[in-house]
Design an enzyme around this catalytic site. Structure first.
Site, PDB file in Angstrom:
ATOM      1  N   ARG A 118      39.571  17.532 -58.689  1.00 13.51           N
ATOM      2  CA  ARG A 118      39.028  18.358 -59.964  1.00 13.51           C
ATOM      3  C   ARG A 118      37.819  18.895 -59.771  1.00 13.51           C
ATOM      4  O   ARG A 118      37.879  20.113 -60.545  1.00 13.51           O
ATOM      5  CB  ARG A 118      38.433  16.888 -60.665  1.00 13.51           C
ATOM      6  N   HIS A 166      43.764  19.249 -54.428  1.00 19.72           N
ATOM      7  CA  HIS A 166      43.906  18.984 -55.875  1.00 19.72           C
ATOM      8  C   HIS A 166      42.693  18.640 -56.607  1.00 19.72           C
ATOM      9  O   HIS A 166      42.616  18.315 -57.736  1.00 19.72           O
ATOM     10  CB  HIS A 166      44.799  17.591 -55.881  1.00 19.72           C
ATOM     11  N   GLU A 216      38.359  -0.914 -49.707  1.00 19.45           N
ATOM     12  CA  GLU A 216      37.748   0.586 -49.551  1.00 19.45           C
ATOM     13  C   GLU A 216      36.480   0.584 -50.114  1.00 19.45           C
ATOM     14  O   GLU A 216      36.143   1.480 -51.067  1.00 19.45           O
ATOM     15  CB  GLU A 216      38.698   1.504 -49.666  1.00 19.45           C
ATOM     16  N   ASP A 274      38.403   4.454 -55.441  1.00 21.79           N
ATOM     17  CA  ASP A 274      37.389   5.243 -56.550  1.00 21.79           C
ATOM     18  C   ASP A 274      38.092   6.127 -57.716  1.00 21.79           C
ATOM     19  O   ASP A 274      37.433   6.953 -58.135  1.00 21.79           O
ATOM     20  CB  ASP A 274      36.598   6.257 -55.631  1.00 21.79           C
ATOM     21  N   GLU A 319      34.640  10.719 -58.718  1.00 24.43           N
ATOM     22  CA  GLU A 319      35.089   9.425 -57.784  1.00 24.43           C
ATOM     23  C   GLU A 319      33.867   8.578 -57.201  1.00 24.43           C
ATOM     24  O   GLU A 319      33.767   7.446 -56.997  1.00 24.43           O
ATOM     25  CB  GLU A 319      35.954  10.024 -56.617  1.00 24.43           C
ATOM     26  N   HIS A 349      50.434  18.828 -55.037  1.00 22.24           N
ATOM     27  CA  HIS A 349      50.315  17.961 -56.033  1.00 22.24           C
ATOM     28  C   HIS A 349      50.830  18.151 -57.162  1.00 22.24           C
ATOM     29  O   HIS A 349      50.985  19.526 -57.693  1.00 22.24           O
ATOM     30  CB  HIS A 349      48.541  17.734 -56.342  1.00 22.24           C
TER      31      HIS A 349
HETATM   32  C1  UD1 Z   1      43.795  11.369 -59.315  1.00 20.27           C
HETATM   33  C2  UD1 Z   1      42.412  10.598 -58.861  1.00 20.27           C
HETATM   34  C3  UD1 Z   1      41.802  11.088 -57.898  1.00 20.27           C
HETATM   35  C4  UD1 Z   1      42.692  11.050 -56.596  1.00 20.27           C
HETATM   36  C5  UD1 Z   1      44.160  12.011 -56.921  1.00 20.27           C
HETATM   37  C6  UD1 Z   1      45.036  11.517 -55.638  1.00 20.27           C
HETATM   38  C7  UD1 Z   1      41.013  10.012 -61.156  1.00 20.27           C
HETATM   39  C8  UD1 Z   1      40.090  10.546 -61.946  1.00 20.27           C
HETATM   40  N1  UD1 Z   1      41.284  10.953 -60.022  1.00 20.27           N
HETATM   41  O1  UD1 Z   1      43.443  12.707 -59.550  1.00 20.27           O
HETATM   42  O2  UD1 Z   1      40.671  10.570 -57.474  1.00 20.27           O
HETATM   43  O3  UD1 Z   1      42.084  11.753 -55.439  1.00 20.27           O
HETATM   44  O4  UD1 Z   1      44.499  11.084 -58.319  1.00 20.27           O
HETATM   45  O5  UD1 Z   1      46.121  12.302 -56.052  1.00 20.27           O
HETATM   46  O6  UD1 Z   1      41.396   8.988 -60.947  1.00 20.27           O
HETATM   47  N2  UD1 Z   1      50.847  14.331 -62.322  1.00 20.27           N
HETATM   48  C9  UD1 Z   1      52.399  14.194 -62.448  1.00 20.27           C
HETATM   49  N3  UD1 Z   1      52.938  13.258 -61.753  1.00 20.27           N
HETATM   50  C10 UD1 Z   1      52.212  12.414 -60.970  1.00 20.27           C
HETATM   51  C11 UD1 Z   1      50.854  12.557 -60.681  1.00 20.27           C
HETATM   52  C12 UD1 Z   1      50.178  13.347 -61.464  1.00 20.27           C
HETATM   53  O7  UD1 Z   1      52.858  14.970 -63.242  1.00 20.27           O
HETATM   54  O8  UD1 Z   1      53.137  11.487 -60.109  1.00 20.27           O
HETATM   55  C13 UD1 Z   1      50.120  15.227 -63.000  1.00 20.27           C
HETATM   56  C14 UD1 Z   1      50.028  14.843 -64.510  1.00 20.27           C
HETATM   57  O9  UD1 Z   1      50.216  16.259 -65.533  1.00 20.27           O
HETATM   58  C15 UD1 Z   1      48.568  14.503 -64.612  1.00 20.27           C
HETATM   59  C16 UD1 Z   1      47.869  15.322 -63.552  1.00 20.27           C
HETATM   60  O10 UD1 Z   1      48.792  15.523 -62.664  1.00 20.27           O
HETATM   61  O11 UD1 Z   1      47.981  14.537 -65.883  1.00 20.27           O
HETATM   62  C17 UD1 Z   1      46.542  14.755 -63.165  1.00 20.27           C
HETATM   63  O12 UD1 Z   1      46.782  13.476 -62.599  1.00 20.27           O
HETATM   64  P1  UD1 Z   1      45.496  12.422 -62.637  1.00 20.27           P
HETATM   65  O13 UD1 Z   1      45.595  11.147 -62.106  1.00 20.27           O
HETATM   66  O14 UD1 Z   1      44.391  12.613 -63.917  1.00 20.27           O
HETATM   67  O15 UD1 Z   1      44.483  13.241 -61.571  1.00 20.27           O
HETATM   68  P2  UD1 Z   1      44.480  13.566 -60.071  1.00 20.27           P
HETATM   69  O16 UD1 Z   1      44.036  15.156 -59.778  1.00 20.27           O
HETATM   70  O17 UD1 Z   1      46.053  13.084 -59.700  1.00 20.27           O
HETATM   71  N1  UDP Z   2      50.187  12.344 -48.889  1.00 22.79           N
HETATM   72  C1  UDP Z   2      51.663  12.102 -49.256  1.00 22.79           C
HETATM   73  N2  UDP Z   2      52.307  13.188 -49.499  1.00 22.79           N
HETATM   74  C2  UDP Z   2      51.867  14.230 -49.704  1.00 22.79           C
HETATM   75  C3  UDP Z   2      50.580  14.630 -49.581  1.00 22.79           C
HETATM   76  C4  UDP Z   2      49.786  13.505 -49.222  1.00 22.79           C
HETATM   77  O1  UDP Z   2      52.112  10.847 -49.064  1.00 22.79           O
HETATM   78  O2  UDP Z   2      52.598  15.374 -50.125  1.00 22.79           O
HETATM   79  C5  UDP Z   2      49.366  10.872 -48.711  1.00 22.79           C
HETATM   80  C6  UDP Z   2      48.560  11.308 -47.304  1.00 22.79           C
HETATM   81  O3  UDP Z   2      49.076  10.903 -46.244  1.00 22.79           O
HETATM   82  C7  UDP Z   2      47.333  10.278 -47.814  1.00 22.79           C
HETATM   83  C8  UDP Z   2      47.411  10.344 -49.479  1.00 22.79           C
HETATM   84  O4  UDP Z   2      48.694  10.748 -49.664  1.00 22.79           O
HETATM   85  O5  UDP Z   2      47.737   8.959 -47.504  1.00 22.79           O
HETATM   86  C9  UDP Z   2      46.341  11.250 -49.904  1.00 22.79           C
HETATM   87  O6  UDP Z   2      46.383  11.189 -51.190  1.00 22.79           O
HETATM   88  P1  UDP Z   2      45.728  12.462 -52.137  1.00 22.79           P
HETATM   89  O7  UDP Z   2      45.271  13.489 -51.311  1.00 22.79           O
HETATM   90  O8  UDP Z   2      46.761  12.492 -53.072  1.00 22.79           O
HETATM   91  O9  UDP Z   2      44.520  11.605 -52.687  1.00 22.79           O
HETATM   92  P2  UDP Z   2      43.002  11.209 -52.106  1.00 22.79           P
HETATM   93  O10 UDP Z   2      42.967  10.539 -50.721  1.00 22.79           O
HETATM   94  O11 UDP Z   2      42.243  12.466 -52.072  1.00 22.79           O
HETATM   95  O12 UDP Z   2      42.597  10.246 -53.185  1.00 22.79           O
END
Ligand code: UD1
Ligand code: UDP
Length: 369
Positions: free
Chosen positions: A207, A205, A118, A96, A132, A238
């Protein structure tokens, strides 16, 4: 030969798609193409390394503090080129995220069939979780094949009028990985630091929790560390700077709280196994912790994973400071209540989801080899 493309871009999608990539690659009649959008960077690479998956394409779209517009525009534009070049027979997306939705939309524009891994999770509130819930409902309209983790998620799709022939209950691919990651002899300096205490493992983490809700959660944790001498908290944070700023502001100088870098999935699963309780707003962790028998306080108002709530291992507590504080206190004080929540259940399948999805795809293409 049938060309199957898998598209993913964030940590949780990678954790759940890499086992499928590796399973599909064993099939002689499939050509497997992996396209990562790069919605995440470091957190994605960490997972690719664990599963030894090397993408054929990386769209490199991540920017610091990216907006939903940045992500959507970047993916849609870049996916078009890849899809037109590769012309896959089917594209598999997961869950999602913005990657999921925009990759599926690009396929729809080019009339390429989509398989949704999923599929069918719902809260029916498109602002919770945001975005999501919209993403998965929208992909539900586009998808030709729906791989649902549970009967309940399949029933959501049936109620929405999806054809029964398009829906398969396969379990969740994350369970396939979980059986190999948790090791009884696992050690880690962070776990040694917490060994004399009851460990709370925290992640947050989402939004819709940015701003005051996150601040409330962290304040509640601060109060817990002030009230209990035998509690320590580990927070693999995160990489999002918006989340980090608030976390360090409230918890940065708390010596009962270790804010650490994101853990590799193997480490994280072992941290779950060693913790006393989990506090999270994550989706995936709500699936993993119950199967390891750990109570989860879900820091959200809604969940698309009602199976764990029904079974009693997940409790929805929202983000009000006092409600969160009281919920943690109850788990720390009331042993019987804790035991009731610590039941090990696994509603998300028997660890054969990747095999099942592979077989379904084989059948779909059997006259077309
Ligand atoms: C995204 C997904 C969310 C999921 C989450 C898992 C969307 C809208 N959101 O949210 O559904 O639960 O991933 O973690 O698709 N960043 C880094 N390095 C990384 C990853 C992220 O620096 O490897 C930072 C960047 O500044 C980036 C910010 O995190 O702009 C947000 O990343 P983004 O993918 O937009 O949102 P998430 O909160 O990670
Ligand atoms: N996870 C990980 N390292 C971490 C925190 C979470 O590998 O430091 C894994 C966790 O086991 C799960 C997944 O990341 O499988 C969850 O990801 P996240 O919480 O980023 O996203 P969501 O599931 O909320 O979309």
């Amino acid at each position: 030969m049938n060309k199957v493309m898998l598209v993913f871009g964030t940590r949780p999608e990678a954790i759940k798609m890499c086992p499928l990539v590796n399973r599909l690659k064993q099939e002689p009649n499939f050509q497997v193409v992996v396209c990562t959008t790069g919605q995440h960077k470091e957190m994605l690479q960490q997972v690719l390394d664990v599963f030894s998956v090397v993408p054929d394409y990386d769209l490199h779209i991540m920017k610091e503090r990216q907006t939903l517009f940045d992500v959507s525009i970047g993916i849609l534009q870049a996916m078009r080129e890849v899809l037109e070049k590769e012309k896959p027979d089917i594209v598999l997306v997961h869950g999602d995220t913005s990657t999921t939705f925009n990759a599926a939309l690009a396929c729809y524009y080019l009339k390429i069939p989509v398989g949704h891994v999923e599929a069918g999770l719902r809260t029916y509130n498109i602002y919770s979780p945001f975005p999501e819930e919209f993403n998965r409902q929208a992909v539900g309209i586009i998808a030709d094949l729906n791989f649902s983790p549970t009967q309940r998620s399949a029933e959501n799709l049936l109620r929405e009028g999806k054809s029964p022939e398009s829906i398969f209950v396969t379990g969740n691919t994350v369970i396939d990985a979980l059986s190999t990651t948790v090791q009884s002899d696992y050690t880690n300096p962070e776990l040694e630091w917490a060994a004399d205490s009851r460990l709370i493992l925290l992640t947050a983490h989402r939004r819709e929790n940015w701003g005051q809700p996150l601040r409330n959660i962290f304040q509640a944790i601060k109060k817990i560390t002030e009230s209990y001498d035998d509690v320590k908290v580990i927070y693999p944070i995160h990489m999002n700077p918006i989340v980090r700023e608030i976390a360090y502001e409230v918890l940065g100088d708390n010596d009962k709280v270790h804010i650490i870098a994101p853990l590799s999935v193997i480490d994280f699963h072992n941290f779950i196994a060693r913790s006393y309780l989990i506090m999270t707003d994550s989706g995936g962790i709500q699936e993993e912790a119950p199967s390891l028998g750990k109570p989860v306080l879900v820091l959200r108002d809604t969940t698309e994973r009602p199976e764990g709530v029904s079974a009693g291992t997940l409790k929805l507590v929202g983000t009000d400071e006092n409600v969160v504080y009281e919920a943690v206190k109850q788990l720390l004080n009331d042993k019987m209540y804790y035991e009731r929540m610590s039941k090990s259940i696994n509603p998300y399948g028997d660890g054969t989801a990747c095999d099942q999805i592979t077989k379904i795809l084989r059948n779909r293409f059997k006259n077309n080899i």
